[in-house]
Design a protein around this motif. Structure first.
Motif, PDB file in Angstrom:
ATOM      1  N   SER A 139       0.834  -1.202   0.000  1.00  0.00           N
ATOM      2  CA  SER A 139       0.000   0.000   0.000  1.00  0.00           C
ATOM      3  C   SER A 139       0.869   1.253   0.000  1.00  0.00           C
ATOM      4  O   SER A 139       0.583   2.221  -0.712  1.00  0.00           O
ATOM      5  CB  SER A 139      -0.920  -0.009   1.220  1.00  0.00           C
ATOM      6  OG  SER A 139      -1.656   1.171   1.291  1.00  0.00           O
ATOM      7  N   LEU A 142       2.260   1.790  -3.429  1.00  0.00           N
ATOM      8  CA  LEU A 142       1.250   2.357  -4.321  1.00  0.00           C
ATOM      9  C   LEU A 142       1.087   3.851  -4.070  1.00  0.00           C
ATOM     10  O   LEU A 142       0.989   4.640  -5.007  1.00  0.00           O
ATOM     11  CB  LEU A 142      -0.102   1.664  -4.107  1.00  0.00           C
ATOM     12  CG  LEU A 142      -0.325   0.357  -4.834  1.00  0.00           C
ATOM     13  CD1 LEU A 142      -1.633  -0.277  -4.396  1.00  0.00           C
ATOM     14  CD2 LEU A 142      -0.335   0.557  -6.330  1.00  0.00           C
ATOM     15  N   LYS A 143       1.062   4.247  -2.798  1.00  0.00           N
ATOM     16  CA  LYS A 143       0.902   5.665  -2.463  1.00  0.00           C
ATOM     17  C   LYS A 143       2.069   6.483  -2.990  1.00  0.00           C
ATOM     18  O   LYS A 143       1.891   7.619  -3.418  1.00  0.00           O
ATOM     19  CB  LYS A 143       0.791   5.833  -0.944  1.00  0.00           C
ATOM     20  CG  LYS A 143      -0.533   5.385  -0.387  1.00  0.00           C
ATOM     21  CD  LYS A 143      -0.554   5.526   1.123  1.00  0.00           C
ATOM     22  CE  LYS A 143      -1.799   4.900   1.691  1.00  0.00           C
ATOM     23  NZ  LYS A 143      -1.781   4.871   3.161  1.00  0.00           N
ATOM     24  N   ASN A 145       3.710   5.952  -5.714  1.00  0.00           N
ATOM     25  CA  ASN A 145       3.483   6.159  -7.149  1.00  0.00           C
ATOM     26  C   ASN A 145       2.509   7.297  -7.399  1.00  0.00           C
ATOM     27  O   ASN A 145       2.683   8.073  -8.331  1.00  0.00           O
ATOM     28  CB  ASN A 145       2.972   4.878  -7.806  1.00  0.00           C
ATOM     29  CG  ASN A 145       4.068   3.860  -8.011  1.00  0.00           C
ATOM     30  OD1 ASN A 145       5.249   4.159  -7.850  1.00  0.00           O
ATOM     31  ND2 ASN A 145       3.676   2.647  -8.338  1.00  0.00           N
ATOM     32  N   PHE A 146       1.460   7.395  -6.569  1.00  0.00           N
ATOM     33  CA  PHE A 146       0.487   8.476  -6.744  1.00  0.00           C
ATOM     34  C   PHE A 146       1.104   9.817  -6.390  1.00  0.00           C
ATOM     35  O   PHE A 146       0.854  10.816  -7.049  1.00  0.00           O
ATOM     36  CB  PHE A 146      -0.752   8.228  -5.876  1.00  0.00           C
ATOM     37  CG  PHE A 146      -1.700   7.223  -6.455  1.00  0.00           C
ATOM     38  CD1 PHE A 146      -2.456   7.534  -7.577  1.00  0.00           C
ATOM     39  CD2 PHE A 146      -1.823   5.967  -5.902  1.00  0.00           C
ATOM     40  CE1 PHE A 146      -3.322   6.611  -8.121  1.00  0.00           C
ATOM     41  CE2 PHE A 146      -2.688   5.034  -6.440  1.00  0.00           C
ATOM     42  CZ  PHE A 146      -3.443   5.358  -7.564  1.00  0.00           C
ATOM     43  N   ASN A 147       1.903   9.869  -5.338  1.00  0.00           N
ATOM     44  CA  ASN A 147       2.459  11.141  -4.883  1.00  0.00           C
ATOM     45  C   ASN A 147       3.549  11.688  -5.808  1.00  0.00           C
ATOM     46  O   ASN A 147       3.701  12.890  -5.909  1.00  0.00           O
ATOM     47  CB  ASN A 147       3.022  10.992  -3.460  1.00  0.00           C
ATOM     48  CG  ASN A 147       1.913  10.801  -2.439  1.00  0.00           C
ATOM     49  OD1 ASN A 147       0.782  11.195  -2.669  1.00  0.00           O
ATOM     50  ND2 ASN A 147       2.248  10.193  -1.317  1.00  0.00           N
ATOM     51  N   LYS A 148       4.292  10.828  -6.502  1.00  0.00           N
ATOM     52  CA  LYS A 148       5.351  11.353  -7.364  1.00  0.00           C
ATOM     53  C   LYS A 148       4.801  11.930  -8.667  1.00  0.00           C
ATOM     54  O   LYS A 148       5.501  12.661  -9.354  1.00  0.00           O
ATOM     55  CB  LYS A 148       6.420  10.302  -7.627  1.00  0.00           C
ATOM     56  CG  LYS A 148       6.095   9.248  -8.647  1.00  0.00           C
ATOM     57  CD  LYS A 148       7.287   8.348  -8.848  1.00  0.00           C
ATOM     58  CE  LYS A 148       6.877   7.094  -9.585  1.00  0.00           C
ATOM     59  NZ  LYS A 148       7.945   6.143  -9.678  1.00  0.00           N
ATOM     60  N   ASN A 149       3.564  11.629  -9.009  1.00  0.00           N
ATOM     61  CA  ASN A 149       2.953  12.184 -10.217  1.00  0.00           C
ATOM     62  C   ASN A 149       2.446  13.608  -9.994  1.00  0.00           C
ATOM     63  O   ASN A 149       2.084  14.280 -10.936  1.00  0.00           O
ATOM     64  CB  ASN A 149       1.796  11.297 -10.703  1.00  0.00           C
ATOM     65  CG  ASN A 149       2.308   9.962 -11.226  1.00  0.00           C
ATOM     66  OD1 ASN A 149       3.452   9.845 -11.628  1.00  0.00           O
ATOM     67  ND2 ASN A 149       1.437   8.973 -11.228  1.00  0.00           N
ATOM     68  N   ARG A 150       2.366  14.044  -8.755  1.00  0.00           N
ATOM     69  CA  ARG A 150       1.812  15.376  -8.465  1.00  0.00           C
ATOM     70  C   ARG A 150       2.876  16.410  -8.425  1.00  0.00           C
ATOM     71  O   ARG A 150       3.964  16.337  -8.202  1.00  0.00           O
ATOM     72  CB  ARG A 150       1.061  15.358  -7.134  1.00  0.00           C
ATOM     73  CG  ARG A 150      -0.170  14.522  -7.277  1.00  0.00           C
ATOM     74  CD  ARG A 150      -0.960  14.546  -6.002  1.00  0.00           C
ATOM     75  NE  ARG A 150      -2.124  13.708  -6.236  1.00  0.00           N
ATOM     76  CZ  ARG A 150      -3.041  13.513  -5.359  1.00  0.00           C
ATOM     77  NH1 ARG A 150      -2.977  14.062  -4.193  1.00  0.00           N
ATOM     78  NH2 ARG A 150      -4.070  12.757  -5.627  1.00  0.00           N
TER      79      ARG A 150
END
Length: 150
Positions: A139, A142-143, A145-150
């Motif tokens: 988990s 996964l988080k 991966n989401f945070n580096k796109n921002r």
């Protein structure tokens, strides 16, 4: 009408229903549901039947109106044949492969019946909380991966 001592046989307690589920329990439930889907998919392959899970999606029709319809959900099997010809299973949380044992990402199974037994065991261990550390690690990945796109 019941007997007068019917209510006296019940155990009354003061309990409050929780308003929300803990994040740990939410992750357990998510993995448990995915394991259930894999068990049903494996059983359907053994029995040569189709297993379909429907999900509700909202689509826009030609006139521009939104409608809620059911569509089949695509379920990818988590098992595969390895290069040496053995049946292997990898467990996923989202798109991340879970390391249940450190440095090991797959479980070998003798056949499809054994695979179902392995999936059942993993589901019961997930619900008991034995895989919480591995789920938390996946988990967190996964988080990230989401945070580096921002």
């Amino acid at each position: 009408m019941g007997t007068p001592n019917t209510l006296s046989n019940l155990l009354f307690v003061n309990a409050v229903r929780p308003r929300s589920m803990s994040p740990v329990q939410q992750r357990r439930n998510k993995l448990s549901n995915k394991l259930w889907e894999q068990i049903q998919l494996a059983r359907s392959q053994i029995e040569h039947t189709h297993f379909v899970v429907k999900r509700r999606v909202t689509v826009k029709d030609v006139e521009g109106n939104y409608k809620s319809i059911e569509r089949p959900k695509r379920i990818k099997p988590w098992w595969f044949m390895s290069s040496d010809g053995s049946l292997c299973l990898s467990v996923f949380y989202g798109s991340k492969r879970i390391e249940i044992v450190p440095e090991k990402t797959s479980i070998r199974a003798a056949n499809m019946t054994d695979l179902i037994a392995v999936l059942d065991l993993l589901k019961s261990e997930t619900e008991a909380g034995s895989l919480d550390v591995a789920i938390e690690k996946a988990s967190g990945a996964l988080k990230m991966n989401f945070n580096k796109n921002r």
